[in-house]
Design an enzyme around this catalytic site. Sequence first.
Site, PDB file in Angstrom:
ATOM      1  N   CYS A  93     -39.183 -30.626  15.423  1.00 22.22           N
ATOM      2  CA  CYS A  93     -38.633 -30.269  16.730  1.00 22.22           C
ATOM      3  C   CYS A  93     -39.324 -31.067  17.836  1.00 22.22           C
ATOM      4  CB  CYS A  93     -38.694 -28.757  16.959  1.00 22.22           C
ATOM      5  SG  CYS A  93     -37.610 -28.222  18.322  1.00 22.22           S
ATOM      6  N   HIS A 203     -35.378 -27.381  12.595  1.00 22.12           N
ATOM      7  CA  HIS A 203     -36.495 -26.631  12.019  1.00 22.12           C
ATOM      8  C   HIS A 203     -36.254 -26.404  10.525  1.00 22.12           C
ATOM      9  CE1 HIS A 203     -38.732 -25.351  15.653  1.00 22.12           C
ATOM     10  NE2 HIS A 203     -37.544 -25.451  16.251  1.00 22.12           N
ATOM     11  N   GLU A 205     -38.260 -25.127   8.424  1.00 21.51           N
ATOM     12  CA  GLU A 205     -38.870 -23.850   8.032  1.00 21.51           C
ATOM     13  C   GLU A 205     -37.987 -22.650   8.377  1.00 21.51           C
ATOM     14  OE1 GLU A 205     -40.139 -24.210  12.340  1.00 21.51           O
ATOM     15  OE2 GLU A 205     -39.601 -25.556  10.682  1.00 21.51           O
TER      16      GLU A 205
END
Length: 223
Positions: A93, A203, A205
Amino acid sequence: MTAAESGETPQAAPTVVLLDYGAGNIRSAQRALEHVGADVTVTADPKLAVEADGLVVPGVGAFASCMEGLREVSAPRVIGQRLAGGRPVLGICVGFQVMFERGVEHGVDAEGMGEWPGVVDKLRAPVLPHMGWNTVDVAPGSTLFAGIDPAERFYFVHSYGVRSWEMEEDPYIAAPLVSWAEHGGERFVAAVENGPLWATQFHPEKSGEAGLALLRNWVGTLG
């Protein structure tokens, strides 16, 4: 039969430093990296950041404030030292955005890491922020996205991005692999693989199984 039962020495998990410089909640990234087999340390210690098998640079918030936090923990020096030695770095990001020369946000023109030429500025899509799930137009030959269905979606949350890739090709160096995404008719860089420096605007994750597969691909290059 386990490695211990066969007399083999178990292979140690790759060590990853998740750089803690005050850039927001990074626990989801820690959990995701641990889930795919990394031995994760969350720290701002420059020595540990240089020595780990992999370094992850997260980022949430404004470009200028993230750069200020990164400078406070000597991140530009650490990242430069790692890249000079061919040691992997993954930006996420705003951790992706700061790898470019400049970021222009809320009227503030801030200097970035300068690893890649280009400017991070406001997307011209009719609806911002770009928040939610989106597909990625993956660069041919990508290792980061290897084995991931092209129809998979990844989680984005941003209003600023890189709308053009400005690095000139060097005939003696492998060209970076640049993957793209589109929001509201605006095309922007979604991921870059450039030697030891990889980074994503989205992202991983927070991107479910597809994001875990991507992180697993990155961790698999460490050692």
